[in-house]
Design a protein around this motif. Structure first.
Motif, PDB file in Angstrom:
ATOM      1  N   VAL A  29     -45.149 -48.763  87.858  1.00  0.00           N
ATOM      2  CA  VAL A  29     -44.786 -47.577  87.091  1.00  0.00           C
ATOM      3  C   VAL A  29     -43.572 -46.870  87.679  1.00  0.00           C
ATOM      4  O   VAL A  29     -43.216 -47.077  88.835  1.00  0.00           O
ATOM      5  N   ILE A  30     -42.994 -46.025  86.820  1.00  0.00           N
ATOM      6  CA  ILE A  30     -41.998 -45.035  87.231  1.00  0.00           C
ATOM      7  C   ILE A  30     -42.442 -43.734  86.584  1.00  0.00           C
ATOM      8  O   ILE A  30     -43.012 -43.745  85.517  1.00  0.00           O
ATOM      9  N   VAL A  31     -42.187 -42.619  87.255  1.00  0.00           N
ATOM     10  CA  VAL A  31     -42.576 -41.342  86.661  1.00  0.00           C
ATOM     11  C   VAL A  31     -41.342 -40.523  86.323  1.00  0.00           C
ATOM     12  O   VAL A  31     -40.310 -40.633  86.973  1.00  0.00           O
ATOM     13  N   ALA A  32     -41.479 -39.721  85.269  1.00  0.00           N
ATOM     14  CA  ALA A  32     -40.374 -38.858  84.853  1.00  0.00           C
ATOM     15  C   ALA A  32     -40.903 -37.458  84.632  1.00  0.00           C
ATOM     16  O   ALA A  32     -41.879 -37.260  83.932  1.00  0.00           O
ATOM     17  N   VAL A  57     -45.273 -41.230  82.463  1.00  0.00           N
ATOM     18  CA  VAL A  57     -45.432 -42.443  83.260  1.00  0.00           C
ATOM     19  C   VAL A  57     -44.910 -43.618  82.450  1.00  0.00           C
ATOM     20  O   VAL A  57     -45.310 -43.830  81.306  1.00  0.00           O
ATOM     21  N   ILE A  58     -43.992 -44.367  83.043  1.00  0.00           N
ATOM     22  CA  ILE A  58     -43.390 -45.530  82.398  1.00  0.00           C
ATOM     23  C   ILE A  58     -43.987 -46.798  82.993  1.00  0.00           C
ATOM     24  O   ILE A  58     -43.946 -47.000  84.206  1.00  0.00           O
ATOM     25  N   ASP A  59     -44.575 -47.637  82.138  1.00  0.00           N
ATOM     26  CA  ASP A  59     -45.177 -48.895  82.570  1.00  0.00           C
ATOM     27  C   ASP A  59     -44.089 -49.967  82.646  1.00  0.00           C
ATOM     28  O   ASP A  59     -43.361 -50.206  81.681  1.00  0.00           O
ATOM     29  N   LEU A  67     -43.420 -46.199  77.467  1.00  0.00           N
ATOM     30  CA  LEU A  67     -44.001 -44.909  77.817  1.00  0.00           C
ATOM     31  C   LEU A  67     -45.515 -45.052  77.766  1.00  0.00           C
ATOM     32  O   LEU A  67     -46.105 -45.165  76.691  1.00  0.00           O
ATOM     33  N   LYS A  68     -46.144 -45.068  78.915  1.00  0.00           N
ATOM     34  CA  LYS A  68     -47.584 -45.310  79.009  1.00  0.00           C
ATOM     35  C   LYS A  68     -48.389 -44.047  78.773  1.00  0.00           C
ATOM     36  O   LYS A  68     -49.428 -44.078  78.104  1.00  0.00           O
TER      37      LYS A  68
END
Length: 389
Positions: A29-32, A57-59, A67-68
């Motif tokens: 993941v990456i978070v924004a 949270v980006i999967d 966009l998860k």
């Protein structure tokens, strides 16, 4: 971006936030962080107390990043776009809330916060599990590569907060005094040192890390005008410091990044590279071949200003040993500041603040190409961050 000239009680406005990348090995993941409570219109900062703030949270596990999940969460556009961090095991996210709307009659004003929010990323949806009280106006933060601690720059105080991380438990374990207020603190990849940008003093503080102990070496390094953000190369040899100029706002004048030699004792400046008007976001590729700098480029200025640009630019810098040089620039959307690489360095994600989306770019060696793909977000991306290298 900084609003010091507009709001005296606020030391720095920046665009903070983070997101991740796609199609990467060993990454989930990456978070924004997104903030719609602060708007920039015709050079003016407008506070909308009803504007939604959140964490997305980006999967990264599929062929494209998706966009998860998005959850409500207090955060802030103020400070450089590095107010979020992910632990190396991608279990927790830490988010600094630099500023918040006031209460009652002051709902249209901004006041310093003192909170770092802790989010469990393993639940569905992610959920906030703690709020940690730190110094005033917490801004840029970094998590140690081993995951046992984090450092938080407090822009309205002259110290760095030290956080202890033990699985889901995050607590304040101490602080390290510095000579001026800091906007960001970056931990070296080997985990044995850190650097903090002290914008009002136009210097960078050099910190030493030994286990759980952080000390100030008292070797402050003069850099450029208003150092606001920085990153460190994967091999720990260099740091690149964004000097945003004019208190962190665009003014049409070209600004620089400063190159620091971290292998020499003492740490010292070896070069300055001109990049453009008010550099704010910066990220160095995990490959160590390039650094990418996001420019305010007049997007935060009055519409009739000679330096105003509706669309902003990123600048790609090549890194060859200890030589850093300008290679390329790419025009993206409105205020492209928040920047993150995929862990393998093949993708670059850039947050277009005004467009409320993330631009996806491909990286091949030192060449960067805009794919035209965009990831829509529920709000303005204030910061992007991947897990520590």
């Amino acid at each position: 971006m900084n609003t010091k000239a507009l709001i005296p009680s606020i030391l720095s406005l920046g665009l903070l936030f983070q997101l991740g990348v796609m199609t990467v090995s060993n990454a989930a993941v990456i978070v924004a962080a997104t903030d719609n409570s602060v708007l920039i219109q015709d050079g003016e900062v407008i506070v909308d107390a009803n504007g939604k703030r959140g964490l997305s949270v980006i999967d990264l596990n599929g062929p494209e990043p998706i966009l998860k999940a998005s959850i409500p969460l207090a955060n802030s556009l103020f400070g450089p776009p590095v107010n979020v961090g992910i632990t190396p095991d991608e279990r927790l996210a830490l988010i600094a809330e630099a500023m918040r709307p006031g209460k009652g009659e002051k709902r249209t004003e901004l006041v310093p916060s003192n909170l770092v929010h802790v989010v469990n990323l393993t639940t569905n949806p992610p959920r906030e599990i703690a709020q940690i009280t730190v110094g005033r106006q917490p801004s840029g933060l970094s998590i140690h590569p081993k995951g046992h601690m984090a450092l938080v720059a407090n822009t309205a105080d002259n110290f760095i907060t030290i956080l202890s991380i033990n699985r889901d438990k995050v607590s304040v374990s101490g602080k390290v005094d510095i000579s001026g207020p800091a906007t960001h603190v970056a931990i070296a990849p080997d985990g044995r040192s850190a650097l903090a940008t002290m914008q009002d003093d136009h210097k960078v503080a050099v910190l030493k890390i030994d286990g759980n102990t952080v000390t100030n070496t008292a070797q402050d390094v003069p850099v450029g005008l208003y150092p606001f953000n920085l990153d460190i190369t994967p091999n720990g040899a260099l740091a690149i410091v964004n000097n945003s100029g004019k208190g962190g706002r665009s003014d049409g004048n070209a600004n620089t990044v400063t190159i620091l030699d971290l292998e020499h004792d003492p740490v010292h400046v070896i070069d300055h590279v001109t990049v453009g008007d008010s550099p704010e976001g910066i990220a160095i590729s995990p490959t160590g071949q390039i650094a990418v700098v996001g420019l305010l480029d007049g997007g935060d200025g009055p519409y009739d200003a000679f330096y105003y640009h509706q669309r902003g630019r990123i600048v790609i810098l090549g890194i060859d040993g200890k030589k850093v040089s300008r290679l390329q620039e790419i025009t993206l959307g409105g205020l492209p500041e928040a920047i993150a690489f995929s862990p393998d360095g093949r993708l670059l994600l850039v947050g277009n603040l005004f467009d409320k989306n993330i631009a996806v770019l491909e990286v091949n060696g030192t060449e960067v190409v805009d794919t035209g793909r965009r990831i829509s977000l529920p709000g303005q991306p204030a910061a992007l961050r991947a897990r520590p290298r």
